[in-house]
Design an enzyme around this catalytic site. Structure first.
Site, PDB file in Angstrom:
ATOM      1  N   ASN A   9       0.988  -1.312  -0.023  1.00  0.00           N
ATOM      2  CA  ASN A   9      -0.204  -0.099  -0.160  1.00  0.00           C
ATOM      3  C   ASN A   9       0.942   1.435   0.280  1.00  0.00           C
ATOM      4  O   ASN A   9       1.565   1.441   1.189  1.00  0.00           O
ATOM      5  CB  ASN A   9      -0.796  -0.072   1.154  1.00  0.00           C
ATOM      6  CG  ASN A   9      -1.918   1.135   1.458  1.00  0.00           C
ATOM      7  OD1 ASN A   9      -1.613   1.893   0.519  1.00  0.00           O
ATOM      8  ND2 ASN A   9      -2.538   1.003   2.311  1.00  0.00           N
ATOM      9  N   ARG A  62      -2.706  -1.933  -3.699  1.00  0.00           N
ATOM     10  CA  ARG A  62      -3.586  -1.068  -3.404  1.00  0.00           C
ATOM     11  C   ARG A  62      -3.532   0.010  -4.544  1.00  0.00           C
ATOM     12  O   ARG A  62      -2.636   0.685  -4.630  1.00  0.00           O
ATOM     13  CB  ARG A  62      -3.608  -0.263  -2.098  1.00  0.00           C
ATOM     14  CG  ARG A  62      -4.735   0.585  -1.731  1.00  0.00           C
ATOM     15  CD  ARG A  62      -4.724   1.489  -0.449  1.00  0.00           C
ATOM     16  NE  ARG A  62      -5.937   2.462  -0.567  1.00  0.00           N
ATOM     17  CZ  ARG A  62      -5.862   3.488  -0.045  1.00  0.00           C
ATOM     18  NH1 ARG A  62      -4.688   3.987   0.755  1.00  0.00           N
ATOM     19  NH2 ARG A  62      -6.706   4.328   0.206  1.00  0.00           N
ATOM     20  N   HIS A  97     -11.429   4.186  -0.321  1.00  0.00           N
ATOM     21  CA  HIS A  97     -11.333   3.550   0.972  1.00  0.00           C
ATOM     22  C   HIS A  97     -12.272   2.209   0.643  1.00  0.00           C
ATOM     23  O   HIS A  97     -12.662   1.741   1.675  1.00  0.00           O
ATOM     24  CB  HIS A  97     -11.645   4.240   2.099  1.00  0.00           C
ATOM     25  CG  HIS A  97     -10.882   5.275   2.193  1.00  0.00           C
ATOM     26  ND1 HIS A  97     -11.352   6.654   2.904  1.00  0.00           N
ATOM     27  CD2 HIS A  97      -9.432   5.419   2.411  1.00  0.00           C
ATOM     28  CE1 HIS A  97     -10.244   7.411   3.172  1.00  0.00           C
ATOM     29  NE2 HIS A  97      -9.285   6.804   2.852  1.00  0.00           N
ATOM     30  N   ARG A 118      -6.769  17.548   3.556  1.00  0.00           N
ATOM     31  CA  ARG A 118      -7.809  17.903   2.460  1.00  0.00           C
ATOM     32  C   ARG A 118      -8.987  18.558   3.015  1.00  0.00           C
ATOM     33  O   ARG A 118      -9.771  18.406   4.305  1.00  0.00           O
ATOM     34  CB  ARG A 118      -8.151  16.533   1.700  1.00  0.00           C
ATOM     35  CG  ARG A 118      -7.317  16.030   0.988  1.00  0.00           C
ATOM     36  CD  ARG A 118      -7.435  14.645   0.402  1.00  0.00           C
ATOM     37  NE  ARG A 118      -6.610  13.731   1.101  1.00  0.00           N
ATOM     38  CZ  ARG A 118      -6.784  12.268   0.944  1.00  0.00           C
ATOM     39  NH1 ARG A 118      -7.796  12.026   0.197  1.00  0.00           N
ATOM     40  NH2 ARG A 118      -6.116  11.468   1.472  1.00  0.00           N
ATOM     41  N   GLU A 161      -7.331  -3.298   5.485  1.00  0.00           N
ATOM     42  CA  GLU A 161      -7.440  -3.082   4.151  1.00  0.00           C
ATOM     43  C   GLU A 161      -6.711  -4.062   3.597  1.00  0.00           C
ATOM     44  O   GLU A 161      -6.894  -4.807   2.431  1.00  0.00           O
ATOM     45  CB  GLU A 161      -7.015  -1.593   3.647  1.00  0.00           C
ATOM     46  CG  GLU A 161      -7.779  -0.708   4.291  1.00  0.00           C
ATOM     47  CD  GLU A 161      -7.390   1.009   4.123  1.00  0.00           C
ATOM     48  OE1 GLU A 161      -6.387   1.158   5.261  1.00  0.00           O
ATOM     49  OE2 GLU A 161      -7.721   1.661   3.153  1.00  0.00           O
TER      50      GLU A 161
HETATM   51  C1  LIG Z   1      -8.362   7.156  -0.979  1.00  0.00           C
HETATM   52  C2  LIG Z   1      -7.743   7.972   0.139  1.00  0.00           C
HETATM   53  O1  LIG Z   1      -8.028   9.264   0.256  1.00  0.00           O
HETATM   54  O2  LIG Z   1      -6.959   7.099   0.781  1.00  0.00           O
HETATM   55  P1  LIG Z   1      -5.951   7.751   1.952  1.00  0.00           P
HETATM   56  O3  LIG Z   1      -6.651   7.733   3.159  1.00  0.00           O
HETATM   57  O4  LIG Z   1      -4.867   6.558   2.005  1.00  0.00           O
HETATM   58  O5  LIG Z   1      -5.097   8.942   1.694  1.00  0.00           O
HETATM   59 MG   LIG Z   2      -6.070   5.680   4.952  1.00  0.00          MG
END
Ligand SMILES: CC(=O)OP(=O)(O)O
Ligand SMILES: [Mg+2]
Ligand SMILES: Nc1ncnc2c1ncn2[C@@H]1O[C@H](COP(=O)(O)OP(=O)(O)O)[C@@H](O)[C@H]1O
Length: 600
Positions: free
Chosen positions: A7, A89, A178, A239, A386
């Site tokens: 991953n 992944r 996810h 984010r 995961e």
């Molecule tokens: C799709 C995604 O946001 O994955 P991660 O939580 O690993 O950043």
């Molecule tokens: Mg994550």
């Protein structure tokens, strides 16, 4: 079969090595700060934990260090040839790549193309694939997509209200991410609650560096908070999650370049953006506890957004059986769970403060229930895995569905006991109950659209009669009488074991209704035991329409049923149908749950 799962994030490589015959973890670890000369490799072999600083200026260098450790002294592998399958992944596969697949040059091309929709993730995933293929050229490399679990979102969930051509021509839609984690939460919740997934409405919250919520109805993702990219939805470490879409337009008009806007929303927003402290929840929590007002605000916005999605998804699902938390924050933050749940009493959510305080999913078999004992809605904390979900998919792709049997063996199948009954044709219904008579519904049966009628008929055979036999509607092309072996002996007929509808060469008998009798010259069968399932369930079990499986019944009269026919149809709900003789022989009732025991 040994499977390595990788991953890869933008600066880290997480990995697990599984012995998939038993699903035991042989080794696992993470390389942090990949790209720097002072990367940190932390690993575990069995119970032993170690760490070392390594130079890892490139992804390949980081991966080589991992492989050297795995095959070195005290490592989990004798040599690399033992490793025949590697699971990767991959966050975004677009609409073309949904199911897990072997990585070919074409697959890599699509993953590269989808980087426009997952700019933080796909390039890193691809770098991991390239490095692993170079280091392990003889292994089969399999991509498992974050989007896969959301592959059957209904159009009203995945479409944005923008010109439809943008969807058709550019793939603008919600994909959701996810997937392995949400799928793992659903499977864990089902196992923990001893309730088949087909009967559960779940809201799963993956709260890690990235965060998303998913509404899961009957084992299927029906809505999820991340969208075309992993930027939509919840507040995350860096984010923004949901913002007014006009924000990008306004910033663009104010002179920010697309890259600068990307950087702002993907890497400078979220917990980091509001708090100004850190993207790491623990740091923000600590700053908030120390009186930092912006850190406190960041947590409030974070929690509020989760609560808002839970409320929305309760409405989407029309009720909730359980809310599930996972991810670094979901598993560990007592305060986030209580702040989210405190406002949800109206939904039947009541936390047990003590259980919430001490919830340790990893130390308690993977799942803990933190709801008050009599609260109507369960609240579960799950230690997500995961990588294990990905390893299972790798086995399915490389060795076929039967090899993945272990994963599904033991999964629940609800039981329906079919008491003797009759399906009538229109003509026979008229002869028994009078011209134009409409049968009336007494109660629904497990398969959608079918019901037991208030009316009944008597069966008359050469040796005996059985009165008041149930009729199941709707009417059919031909009259069919389904009886058990015991019933057949009572009546004096000798019907064969048959699938429903296959009536050639079967014996007949006489039916008696209030308005007349009908003698049929064929149509009496003993129903072949079978399992109804939706195509999604079939995929989950690795079976298809007409597969023959074994089903196990535990308990005082433990039994394994062989020759069970699988019948797959989008109209079907998961249910195994046996007749009363079979049910009595193994102690089954309509409340029983049997388990899948593999393909026969
Ligand atoms: C799709 C995604 O946001 O994955 P991660 O939580 O690993 O950043
Ligand atoms: Mg994550
Ligand atoms: N004990 C804890 N309390 C609160 N938050 C925690 C705790 N442990 C980890 N976290 C948070 O979990 C987040 C990382 O989650 P994780 O699922 O490991 O991340 P990733 O998405 O990178 O895989 C970080 O914000 C971290 O601060």
């Amino acid at each position: 079969m040994k499977v390595l799962v990788i991953n890869v994030g933008s600066t880290s490589i997480k990995y697990q090595l599984y012995q998939m015959d038993t699903e035991e973890i042989l080794a696992g670890g993470v390389v942090e700060r990949v790209g720097s000369p002072h990367a940190l490799h932390k690993w575990r072999v069995g119970p032993t934990r170690s760490q070392a600083e390594i130079p890892a200026p490139t992804m390949r260098a980081g991966l080589d260090a991992v492989l050297a450790q795995l095959t070195g002294p005290g490592g989990a592998l004798k040599d690399l040839s033992e490793l025949r399958a590697v699971g990767h992944r991959v966050v975004h596969g677009g609409e073309k790549l949904v199911r897990p697949c072997v990585i070919t040059p074409e697959v890599k091309e699509i993953i590269a193309k989808c980087a426009q929709f997952a700019p933080i993730h796909n390039p890193a995933n691809l770098a991991g694939i390239e490095a692993a293929q170079a280091a392990l050229p003889n292994a089969t490399h399999v991509a498992v997509f974050d989007t896969a679990f959301h592959g059957e979102l209904p159009p009203h969930s995945y479409l944005y209200a923008v010109p439809y051509e943008l969807y058709l021509e550019r793939g603008v839609r919600r994909y959701g991410f996810h997937g392995p984690s949400h799928q793992f939460m659903a499977a864990s919740a089902s196992e923990f609650l001893k309730t088949d997934q087909s009967r559960l409405k779940l809201i799963t919250c993956h709260l890690g560096g990235g965060a998303s919520v998913c509404a899961i109805d009957g084992g299927r993702s029906v809505d999820t908070s991340m969208g075309m990219t992993p930027l939509e939805g919840l507040v995350m470490g860096t984010r923004s999650g949901d913002v007014d879409p006009a924000l990008s337009i306004v910033l663009g008009r104010q002179g920010l370049s697309p890259d600068a806007i990307d950087e702002t929303l993907n890497r400078k927003s979220g917990l980091l953006g509001i708090s100004g402290v850190s993207a790491d929840f623990r740091d923000v929590e600590q700053a908030a506890a120390g009186g930092n007002a912006r850190a406190r605000l960041a947590i409030e916005v974070f929690v509020h957004r989760i609560r808002k999605y839970i409320g929305a998804y309760a409405a989407v699902l029309g009720g909730v059986d359980a809310i599930v938390f996972t991810g670094g924050i979901g598993e560990n933050s007592v305060k986030v769970r209580s702040a989210v749940c405190d406002a949800l009493v109206y939904m039947g959510v009541v936390l047990d403060a003590e259980k919430n305080q001490h919830a340790d999913a990893r130390g308690s078999g993977g799942v803990v229930d933190i709801a008050a004992p009599r609260a109507p809605t369960r609240v579960l904390v799950v230690a997500t895995d995961e990588e294990r979900m990905i390893a299972r998919e790798v086995v399915r792709v490389t060795a076929g569905p039967t090899a993945a049997r272990q994963r599904v063996t033991g999964q629940a199948i609800p039981v329906g006991v079919s008491v003797r009954h009759v399906h009538l044709s229109k003509e026979h219904c008229a002869a028994l109950f009078g011209e134009g008579y409409e049968l009336t519904e007494r109660r629904a049966v497990s398969q959608p659209g079918q019901y037991v009628c208030r009316e009944s008929v008597d069966l008359i055979g050469p040796k005996g009669e059985i009165e008041r036999v149930a009729i199941i509607n709707p009417l059919r092309k031909e009259t069919q009488v389904e009886v058990s072996r015991t019933d057949a002996i009572t009546l004096g007929v000798n019907p064969p074991l048959r699938e429903s509808g296959k009536l050639e060469g079967t014996p007949g008998l006489t039916l008696r209704g209030p308005k007349g009798t009908v003698a049929i010259d064929h149509g009496v069968i003993m129903a072949h035991r079978h399992v109804h399932m939706h195509p999604d369930e079939a995929r989950r079990f690795g079976v298809e329409d007409k597969s023959i499986i074994r089903v196990r019944v535990d308990g005082e009269r433990e039994t394994i049923f062989g020759d069970v026919i699988v019948r797959v149809n989008p109209q079907y709900a998961l249910d195994m149908h046996v007749d009363t003789d079979e049910a009595n022989a193994s102690g089954l009732t309509n409340d029983s749950v049997a388990t899948f025991d593999g393909l026969q």
